[in-house]
Design an enzyme around this catalytic site. Sequence first.
Site, mmCIF file in Angstrom:
data_model
loop_
_atom_site.group_PDB
_atom_site.id
_atom_site.type_symbol
_atom_site.label_atom_id
_atom_site.label_comp_id
_atom_site.label_asym_id
_atom_site.label_seq_id
_atom_site.Cartn_x
_atom_site.Cartn_y
_atom_site.Cartn_z
ATOM 1 C CG HIS A 32 33.911 40.524 26.917
ATOM 2 N ND1 HIS A 32 33.605 41.743 26.676
ATOM 3 C CD2 HIS A 32 33.136 39.347 27.563
ATOM 4 C CE1 HIS A 32 32.335 41.706 27.285
ATOM 5 N NE2 HIS A 32 31.647 40.559 27.934
ATOM 6 C CB ILE A 193 35.838 29.100 26.969
ATOM 7 C CG1 ILE A 193 37.105 27.858 27.671
ATOM 8 C CG2 ILE A 193 35.786 30.482 28.217
ATOM 9 C CD1 ILE A 193 36.904 27.466 28.627
ATOM 10 C CG HIS A 267 33.767 34.868 27.463
ATOM 11 N ND1 HIS A 267 32.679 36.242 28.224
ATOM 12 C CD2 HIS A 267 33.543 34.129 26.692
ATOM 13 C CE1 HIS A 267 31.877 36.438 27.049
ATOM 14 N NE2 HIS A 267 32.927 35.239 26.039
ATOM 15 N NE ARG A 362 -6.468 39.987 6.959
ATOM 16 C CZ ARG A 362 -6.497 37.932 5.797
ATOM 17 N NH1 ARG A 362 -5.590 37.310 6.263
ATOM 18 N NH2 ARG A 362 -7.875 37.798 6.242
ATOM 19 C CD GLU A 431 7.182 33.835 13.358
ATOM 20 O OE1 GLU A 431 6.053 33.243 12.791
ATOM 21 O OE2 GLU A 431 7.884 32.962 13.418
ATOM 22 C CG PHE A 457 4.051 35.212 15.617
ATOM 23 C CD1 PHE A 457 3.734 34.707 16.854
ATOM 24 C CD2 PHE A 457 2.991 35.151 14.648
ATOM 25 C CE1 PHE A 457 2.436 33.772 17.227
ATOM 26 C CE2 PHE A 457 2.004 33.551 14.515
ATOM 27 C CZ PHE A 457 1.596 32.698 16.090
ATOM 28 C CG HIS A 493 -3.041 33.313 16.287
ATOM 29 N ND1 HIS A 493 -2.351 32.291 17.923
ATOM 30 C CD2 HIS A 493 -1.952 33.082 15.519
ATOM 31 C CE1 HIS A 493 -1.333 30.785 16.763
ATOM 32 N NE2 HIS A 493 -1.782 31.700 15.739
#
Length: 701
Positions: A32, A193, A267, A362, A431, A457, A493
């Site tokens: 590039h 661009i 580019h 947890r 996140e 997630f 979930h």
Amino acid sequence: MIQKPDKELENRCINTIRILSADAVQNANSGHPGLPMGAAAMAYTLWTRFLEYNPRNPKWFDRDRFILSAGHGSMLLYSLLFLTGYDLPLDQIKRFRQWGSQTPGHPERLHTPGVEVTTGPLGQGFANGVGFAIAEAWLAARYNRPGHKIVDHYTYALCGDGDLMEGVAQEAASLAGHLQLGKLIYLYDQNHISLAGATQLDFTEDVAARFEADGWHTRKVPDGNDTEDVAKAIEEAQAEDRRPSLILVHTHIGYGSPHKQDNFSSHGSPLGEDELKATKTALGWPTMDKFYLPPDAVDYFRQAVGEGAAAEDRWKKKFDAYCKEFPKEAAEYEMLVSGRLPENWAADLPRWKPGDKPISTRVAGGAALNALANHIPNIIGGSADLNPSTETALKNWGDFQNPEAYGPGTQGAVGGVWSYAGRNIAFGVREHAMGSAVNGMAAHGGVLPFSATFFTFSDYMKPAIRLGALSRLKAIYVFTHDSIGLGEDGPTHQPVEQLAALRAVPELIVIRPADPNETAEAWAFAVQHDGPTVLVFTRQTVPHLDRSKAKEPGVARGAYILADAEGAVPDVILMGTGSEVQLCVEARKKLETYGVKARVVSMPSWELFAAQDEAYREGVLPKRIKARVTVEAGSPLGWHRWAGDEGAVIGLERFGASAPGEQVLQRLGFTPEHVTSAALRVLGRAAEAEQEDHSLTVMAQ
């Protein structure tokens, strides 16, 4: 700072960056060239007049950091590193994008001296920079004293239109503006661009207005070749100690190319031999020879070597004075910067007994994390607005916030100091930015960062996790609510494929502990491991495993024999991870009633087990025992590696459902009866397996 040259030499220096970059891209016939040619003047200004660095010691800790977020323009960075005297010889520039060279197609941390982070996926470097600034602010707040600034550096980045289109950059900009990270300065190469055409096709927003709304200082530079205006803009940004800065520099992609300047063709493709020669002519270059370097330009850039050594020497004198006045703080600072852990770091790690009340991993993870944080002073991190759910608040260790903003009485504050010395970062529901910022903190050094959110997630964090692994960053990614066992929140979930996806990432250690003791061991591994670690925890409670008869129990070797066939060779091996290990334990007891001798293997980490020597692996999973059953409430992808051709894999090849967790697990076959049935079938005892299947049907009714 290098003394400013006359205008003629300055132009020659800037054109040296342009031509060297274009030559390298053409030589590789790949790359590039447009960005290095267009952004050369502003990069030259930053690197010669503002950036503090030592080319002969790229790891000097109080150096300014420079991130090329627009990583496709890597030849800009490589040209600067070579010209300013880093250990990057011209031969490596000539080998741009070739096998084994130090100049890969996009910058890679640990691969090229002077490269701070691995960039390429647009927006990631932008968000990494926010993590760098967080780390600098925290270290400065903890260790600086009146008259003694031993942590005092800027984080600069060069970003492009593509970076600012990516959502991760918007999340990171919002976070940086909220935190008021004034030592964060970004140069925006605004050439309008992108790879596929002009930004009028898809990106016409008022970028300055957007960043101002996020709490940033902005400044426009209409002519990117006006080095004096660029310099003034950087000076103004440095004066902004309560706002990050975005300097919008209007440039011309492929500057100097008669036919490709301001054209998207420059580019992502070489100029071509004819156009490269035309460009050299247009810029007044004295020769068509490849890799010609004007001696006076090289001499000017190489002043950075002496200037850098002098800058580091000045810092060392400041640090010597600091050591005399604050020896305890200086010793701790040196320990953290070196990456060492205190001698007593594991002194208070919690332990549980089999008869203790069951808890979720947890909750156990939160207990282990806090025990470690009480001894390891640079553990710092937070969650994506989920502290009460992920159990990752560092209790009483303060909130990382601007001390003059909002207030410690804000709902949800963890408690303790309300300042940049706080160790709890409220990342918000971001996140994408959280993962990238944690990577930036790890790359900066001096801190041991973690993030936390629900496991499903992790999909939002996958780009950051992948780059963390590629970069071998010491970052800890915590995920809770690890399976369909989380229950009522339903399939949106409930993770299914996430474990398989993360296990597929090279250089990443994934640990899914089976009980609280394995959880504490997982945390202990993560803080020692020189690389990224994923910790995956349950929402639901799990019993404390009885390891009294286990063989070499512990997470560090990836898998171990939890319970064995006493005095005999096992007929079948039952293995699992996480909460499903208890199903194997219960199935082992049921199999005894059929006269079947079963071994139970807890396998919290595939990667760690695979890294053990063959003798250990054979001791846990003997090749001669073909009857095997694996159990995990997730995708079965990859488990056949451990089950073998004659084994059975109990997994999940569908999404979950919204119902109480225990009911979801039962309905989808995660029961001791199902494990027992599968074991009997692999042993060729189908009729007896039918009995267990019948009991499952009765339970489901």
